[in-house]
Design a protein around this motif. Sequence first.
Motif, mmCIF file in Angstrom:
data_model
loop_
_atom_site.group_PDB
_atom_site.id
_atom_site.type_symbol
_atom_site.label_atom_id
_atom_site.label_comp_id
_atom_site.label_asym_id
_atom_site.label_seq_id
_atom_site.Cartn_x
_atom_site.Cartn_y
_atom_site.Cartn_z
ATOM 1 N N SER A 214 -16.055 1.556 -15.573
ATOM 2 C CA SER A 214 -15.500 2.136 -14.346
ATOM 3 C C SER A 214 -15.800 3.627 -14.231
ATOM 4 O O SER A 214 -15.767 4.186 -13.138
ATOM 5 C CB SER A 214 -13.992 1.903 -14.298
ATOM 6 O OG SER A 214 -13.352 2.558 -15.375
ATOM 7 N N ALA A 215 -16.074 4.269 -15.354
ATOM 8 C CA ALA A 215 -16.285 5.719 -15.367
ATOM 9 C C ALA A 215 -17.755 6.119 -15.446
ATOM 10 O O ALA A 215 -18.118 7.234 -15.052
ATOM 11 C CB ALA A 215 -15.539 6.336 -16.535
ATOM 12 N N GLN B 42 -3.261 4.438 -15.610
ATOM 13 C CA GLN B 42 -2.401 3.288 -15.366
ATOM 14 C C GLN B 42 -1.911 3.308 -13.936
ATOM 15 O O GLN B 42 -1.329 4.304 -13.476
ATOM 16 C CB GLN B 42 -1.217 3.275 -16.327
ATOM 17 C CG GLN B 42 -0.365 2.022 -16.222
ATOM 18 C CD GLN B 42 0.661 1.929 -17.339
ATOM 19 O OE1 GLN B 42 1.055 2.922 -17.927
ATOM 20 N NE2 GLN B 42 1.091 0.711 -17.642
ATOM 21 N N ASP B 43 -2.138 2.221 -13.265
ATOM 22 C CA ASP B 43 -1.645 2.013 -11.916
ATOM 23 C C ASP B 43 -0.371 1.180 -12.042
ATOM 24 O O ASP B 43 -0.313 0.288 -12.908
ATOM 25 C CB ASP B 43 -2.700 1.280 -11.089
ATOM 26 C CG ASP B 43 -2.605 1.586 -9.619
ATOM 27 O OD1 ASP B 43 -3.247 0.881 -8.822
ATOM 28 O OD2 ASP B 43 -1.883 2.525 -9.241
ATOM 29 N N PRO B 44 0.633 1.415 -11.211
ATOM 30 C CA PRO B 44 1.853 0.600 -11.297
ATOM 31 C C PRO B 44 1.548 -0.886 -11.222
ATOM 32 O O PRO B 44 0.762 -1.328 -10.387
ATOM 33 C CB PRO B 44 2.663 1.062 -10.072
ATOM 34 C CG PRO B 44 2.205 2.453 -9.844
ATOM 35 C CD PRO B 44 0.744 2.468 -10.201
ATOM 36 N N HIS C 33 2.147 13.529 -21.174
ATOM 37 C CA HIS C 33 2.578 13.063 -19.856
ATOM 38 C C HIS C 33 1.376 13.092 -18.920
ATOM 39 O O HIS C 33 0.507 13.940 -19.041
ATOM 40 C CB HIS C 33 3.684 13.959 -19.310
ATOM 41 C CG HIS C 33 4.950 13.855 -20.101
ATOM 42 N ND1 HIS C 33 5.688 12.693 -20.156
ATOM 43 C CD2 HIS C 33 5.591 14.748 -20.879
ATOM 44 C CE1 HIS C 33 6.744 12.879 -20.932
ATOM 45 N NE2 HIS C 33 6.704 14.113 -21.384
ATOM 46 N N GLY C 34 1.361 12.159 -18.008
ATOM 47 C CA GLY C 34 0.206 11.996 -17.157
ATOM 48 C C GLY C 34 0.241 12.850 -15.904
ATOM 49 O O GLY C 34 1.227 13.523 -15.594
ATOM 50 N N THR C 35 -0.844 12.788 -15.178
ATOM 51 C CA THR C 35 -0.972 13.464 -13.897
ATOM 52 C C THR C 35 -1.445 12.437 -12.866
ATOM 53 O O THR C 35 -2.338 11.637 -13.146
ATOM 54 C CB THR C 35 -1.928 14.660 -13.998
ATOM 55 O OG1 THR C 35 -1.973 15.367 -12.759
ATOM 56 C CG2 THR C 35 -3.335 14.237 -14.389
ATOM 57 N N GLN C 36 -0.830 12.470 -11.698
ATOM 58 C CA GLN C 36 -1.116 11.465 -10.674
ATOM 59 C C GLN C 36 -2.394 11.816 -9.910
ATOM 60 O O GLN C 36 -2.553 12.933 -9.419
ATOM 61 C CB GLN C 36 0.053 11.363 -9.694
ATOM 62 C CG GLN C 36 -0.180 10.414 -8.528
ATOM 63 C CD GLN C 36 -0.175 8.957 -8.945
ATOM 64 O OE1 GLN C 36 0.716 8.528 -9.686
ATOM 65 N NE2 GLN C 36 -1.154 8.186 -8.490
ATOM 66 N N VAL C 37 -3.251 10.834 -9.803
ATOM 67 C CA VAL C 37 -4.449 10.944 -8.969
ATOM 68 C C VAL C 37 -4.348 9.880 -7.889
ATOM 69 O O VAL C 37 -4.182 8.698 -8.184
ATOM 70 C CB VAL C 37 -5.733 10.740 -9.788
ATOM 71 C CG1 VAL C 37 -6.943 10.668 -8.866
ATOM 72 C CG2 VAL C 37 -5.888 11.862 -10.807
ATOM 73 N N THR C 38 -4.413 10.308 -6.635
ATOM 74 C CA THR C 38 -4.351 9.395 -5.520
ATOM 75 C C THR C 38 -5.576 9.610 -4.640
ATOM 76 O O THR C 38 -5.826 10.728 -4.187
ATOM 77 C CB THR C 38 -3.076 9.596 -4.690
ATOM 78 O OG1 THR C 38 -1.932 9.453 -5.540
ATOM 79 C CG2 THR C 38 -3.002 8.581 -3.556
ATOM 80 N N PRO D 133 -10.777 4.683 -3.951
ATOM 81 C CA PRO D 133 -9.350 4.330 -3.906
ATOM 82 C C PRO D 133 -8.886 3.599 -5.162
ATOM 83 O O PRO D 133 -7.738 3.781 -5.599
ATOM 84 C CB PRO D 133 -9.253 3.445 -2.670
ATOM 85 C CG PRO D 133 -10.341 3.950 -1.776
ATOM 86 C CD PRO D 133 -11.468 4.309 -2.704
ATOM 87 N N GLU D 134 -9.753 2.820 -5.766
ATOM 88 C CA GLU D 134 -9.364 2.091 -6.975
ATOM 89 C C GLU D 134 -9.222 2.983 -8.201
ATOM 90 O O GLU D 134 -8.764 2.528 -9.257
ATOM 91 C CB GLU D 134 -10.353 0.957 -7.279
ATOM 92 C CG GLU D 134 -11.805 1.367 -7.275
ATOM 93 C CD GLU D 134 -12.485 1.073 -5.939
ATOM 94 O OE1 GLU D 134 -11.890 1.378 -4.863
ATOM 95 O OE2 GLU D 134 -13.640 0.575 -5.967
ATOM 96 N N ASP D 135 -9.573 4.265 -8.067
ATOM 97 C CA ASP D 135 -9.336 5.219 -9.149
ATOM 98 C C ASP D 135 -7.901 5.746 -9.123
ATOM 99 O O ASP D 135 -7.495 6.481 -10.026
ATOM 100 C CB ASP D 135 -10.305 6.399 -9.054
ATOM 101 C CG ASP D 135 -11.746 5.997 -9.283
ATOM 102 O OD1 ASP D 135 -12.620 6.501 -8.539
ATOM 103 O OD2 ASP D 135 -11.997 5.190 -10.196
ATOM 104 N N THR D 136 -7.159 5.396 -8.109
ATOM 105 C CA THR D 136 -5.784 5.846 -8.003
ATOM 106 C C THR D 136 -4.967 5.346 -9.187
ATOM 107 O O THR D 136 -4.939 4.156 -9.481
ATOM 108 C CB THR D 136 -5.153 5.343 -6.697
ATOM 109 O OG1 THR D 136 -5.827 5.953 -5.598
ATOM 110 C CG2 THR D 136 -3.670 5.683 -6.630
ATOM 111 N N ALA D 137 -4.318 6.276 -9.882
ATOM 112 C CA ALA D 137 -3.540 5.943 -11.077
ATOM 113 C C ALA D 137 -2.919 7.218 -11.641
ATOM 114 O O ALA D 137 -3.257 8.329 -11.201
ATOM 115 C CB ALA D 137 -4.421 5.300 -12.136
#
Length: 123
Positions: A62-63, A38-40, A115-120, A87-91
Amino acid sequence: VQLQASGGGLVQAGDSLRLSCAASGRTFSRYVMGWFRQDPGKEREAVAAIDWIGARTYYTDSAKGRFTISRDNAKNTMYLQMNSLKPEDTAVYSCAAKVNDYDVFRVTAYDYWGHGTQVTVSS
């Protein structure tokens, strides 16, 4: 079952990351597992799913071709190997569990979430 995702970070486009989802509390092999992101400002979306023993895997468009989902029931852990990141995988990436293998891409079909983990991914 309790779930905890880890392994996120800040990477450049084209790099790889491996996410892990550690499970505890109940027999891990009872559950079909999924990865979501999930992206903001956007809705949570499915990325991939895997059946109870890893015999069948499911990928969203997408995967496909870049990500690989796997699990190790002896370690109560699921993985998501992500290659050629964009970059569009950022979430924020989260893992989830459900008992059956119906509607594996539907968010509301899952019973347990971690709980999630941030990927940027920077360009």
